[in-house]
Structure formats: structure tokens, C-alpha cells
Design an enzyme around this catalytic site. Structure first.
Site, PDB file in Angstrom:
ATOM      1  CG  HIS A 184     -10.372  40.143 -66.359  1.00 55.87           C
ATOM      2  ND1 HIS A 184      -9.173  39.841 -65.749  1.00 55.87           N
ATOM      3  CD2 HIS A 184     -11.340  39.595 -65.577  1.00 55.87           C
ATOM      4  CE1 HIS A 184      -9.420  39.164 -64.635  1.00 55.87           C
ATOM      5  NE2 HIS A 184     -10.722  38.990 -64.510  1.00 55.87           N
ATOM      6  CG  HIS A 194      -9.342  35.487 -67.038  1.00 56.06           C
ATOM      7  ND1 HIS A 194     -10.330  36.437 -67.059  1.00 56.06           N
ATOM      8  CD2 HIS A 194      -9.743  34.560 -66.123  1.00 56.06           C
ATOM      9  CE1 HIS A 194     -11.285  36.115 -66.215  1.00 56.06           C
ATOM     10  NE2 HIS A 194     -10.955  34.992 -65.613  1.00 56.06           N
ATOM     11  CB  SER A 248     -13.188  41.275 -60.872  1.00 56.74           C
ATOM     12  OG  SER A 248     -14.385  40.533 -60.700  1.00 56.74           O
ATOM     13  NE  ARG A 290     -19.356  37.593 -59.096  1.00 57.51           N
ATOM     14  CZ  ARG A 290     -18.775  36.405 -58.957  1.00 57.51           C
ATOM     15  NH1 ARG A 290     -17.465  36.332 -58.817  1.00 57.51           N
ATOM     16  NH2 ARG A 290     -19.491  35.285 -58.972  1.00 57.51           N
TER      17      ARG A 290
END
Ligand code: PAF
Length: 294
Positions: free
Chosen positions: A34, A37, A189, A191
Site C-alpha cells: 500500500h 510501503h 495497513s 490488514r
């Protein structure tokens, strides 16, 4: 951009750069890239001659019952993004390459750094950080980077890795890049992909809680209990019970009782629907990031 699957290929690819004294930058990832990164890749591209990204969902940092099977994976997309952000070499090994049969070694930062917050035995536990330090030490050995890039969102991980680098004398700089946030403040994140629309909206309460703590301190609250209460109220408003919302010093992660100008890490973890999310701010630091190890 080249893709390699073994540590032997990785070393062979990097040997010429090492021989020529070129600066190698490493961005370790578990994929599902994402914008957080991508900011690490951009920083590595700016500061280093050769940029290596690792892409490995590391089984040893997931505990029993954690989300390793559900963890989002899309290698083709990750490779496209890596190429677009100037990565030279991607290392994407299989678990058997990193942990061959008979693998019996671990790198562990002991003590409270890995036993509090996420390392608390009732949460992810210190085994989580042992998994992280073991795989990152292996990556450091195989890549030999001059600089390795990590995100402030995983502040405890960054503090633990800096301690490992210091203690084991890896000649590597750990660069911690600011947390990248969505428009409503939610820290990006991998997640977040688990959240449905309703939970996605509720999840923004984590960053609102940290903002409320920051505002309380800016308004003159020196007592940690008082400032954290403001944060807790934001979570309660969304029916979120935090696993923790704590204030700790950024060196040893010891609890602090007051905000007195020294950098204090205020960290939160909470389950929102199916996702366990973490976030943090550093209050009183130079630039909102965990300061370098003293
Ligand atoms: O932060 C992560 O994505 C992981 O913990 C890391 C550093 C890539 C190690 O597996």
C-alpha cells in the site's frame, strides 16, 4: 527489475554492487503493498544506488490462531508496483528457502522491549518479535544493505530492530519513515483489507484517539492518565475496546506517568471487526518518529 527466489541468487545479483561500494537499500515487506510501503520504496530509491525489496509472509512471526492463511497476497500486483517505484531486485523466497528442514536458530531481543505492548504474553507475545528479528537478521545477512527502511506504524518493531542492529553490530542504518494515513486518519495497513464499510469507518477512531491524546497534551495536560482518558473516549464512542492504549518512553518502552518534553510513544491496538489494528504517535519528539537508539 529482477525477481529472485533464493538467497544464493540474491547474493550473486548483489555481489557486483557490493564490490563497487554502491549503497544498497533494503525494504523488507510481507507484500500486499500500500502507499505506506511505496513511501519506503521511494525513500530507498532516493537515498540508495540499488534498491532491494523482500516479499515474504514470514510464518514465524504469526502466532497460533493469527491470520497467516488469510493474510492478503497478490504477488503480480506487488511486482508491478515495485517496478513502478524503482526497485531493482525483488527477493520473494518460499518458506522452505528461509526455513529449510532442521532450521533451529532464532535471533531474539530479550527483556521488556519485546514483552510489552504487542509482545505482552496475552497479545502477540515476544515470539512475534523473535520471528521478526530472526527473518530480518537473515535478510540483513543475505542483502548486506547500507540502509533498511521500516514504517513508524510498527514503532515497536522499529525500536526492537534498532536494538538488534546495535547489539549485533550490523553496519546498517535503520530509517523509520512516517506513517501514511487515509484522508480520515486511518493508518494504512495490509490488514485494512479485512474491514467492511462500517468497520472501516469505525477504524478511524484509532487515529482520532491518538489525536485526542496529542490535543490534550498540547492543551497543557501533563498527566498521562488524563491525556489517555481523552483518547479512550474516542474509542468508546465507536464501541472499540482497546487491547492497549499506553504511553511509554521510546528507548526502553518503559511506562511513563507524565509528558515532560522527552519523546513519549503513545501506542494503541484494537480489534475492529475481524482486523487487529495498531497505530501510534510520538509526542515530544523531533519529528513524530521514534528517535534513533542512543
Ligand atoms: O513489517 C513487516 O511487514 C514485517 O514485520 C517484516 C519487517 C517484513 C518482517 O517480516
Amino acid at each position: 527489475m529482477k525477481l529472485v527466489r533464493t538467497a544464493a541468487e540474491l547474493r550473486a545479483e548483489l555481489d557486483p554492487a557490493r564490490r563497487d561500494g554502491r549503497a544498497i537499500g533494503l525494504v523488507p515487506t510481507m507484500g500486499a503493498l500500500h502507499a505506506g510501503h511505496l513511501s519506503l520504496l521511494d525513500a530507498a530509491r532516493e537515498r540508495c544506488d540499488v534498491v532491494v525489496m523482500s516479499l515474504f509472509v514470514n510464518p514465524t512471526q504469526f502466532g497460533p490462531g493469527e491470520d497467516i492463511d488469510a493474510y492478503p497476497r497478490d504477488e503480480a500486483r506487488d511486482l508491478e508496483l515495485a517496478a513502478a517505484h524503482g526497485v531493482d531486485l525483488v527477493y520473494a523466497p518460499d518458506p522452505a528457502e528461509v526455513y529449510p528442514a532442521g532450521f533451529a536458530t532464532a535471533v531474539e531481543v530479550s527483556g521488556s522491549l519485546t514483552r510489552v505492548l504487542d509482545g505482552d504474553p496475552g497479545r502477540r507475545g515476544s515470539e512475534h518479535f523473535r520471528g521478526v528479528t530472526t527473518v530480518v537478521a537473515k535478510l540483513f545477512n543475505a542483502v548486506g544493505p547500507r540502509i533498511a527502511f521500516f514504517g513508524q506504524k510498527d514503532a515497536q518493531q522499529a525500536i526492537v530492530l534498532r536494538r538488534m542492529v546495535r547489539d549485533l553490530e550490523f553496519p546498517i542504518e535503520i530509517e523509520v519513515m512516517p506513517t501514511v494515513r487515509a484522508a480520515d486518519g486511518l493508518a494504512l495497513s495490509s490488514r485494512n483489507a479485512y474491514l467492511d464499510d462500517r468497520d472501516r469507518r469505525r477504524a478511524a477512531a484509532l487515529s482520532r484517539a491518538l489525536g485526542a491524546v496529542e490535543r490534550a497534551v498540547a492543551a497543557g495536560a501533563t498527566s498521562v492518565a488524563e491525556a489517555l482518558a481523552a483518547g479512550r473516549a474516542e474509542l468508546e464512542a465507536e464501541g472499540i475496546e482497546p487491547e492497549y492504549l499506553e504511553a511509554r518512553d521510546t528507548d526502553g518502552l518503559d511506562p511513563v506517568q507524565s509528558f515532560n518534553g522527552r519523546p513519549v510513544l503513545v501506542a494503541v491496538a484494537a480489534r475492529v471487526g475481524p482486523a487487529r489494528l495498531i497505530d501510534n504517535v510520538v509526542i515530544g519528539g523531533a519529528d513524530g518518529r521514534v528517535p534513533p537508539t542512543e
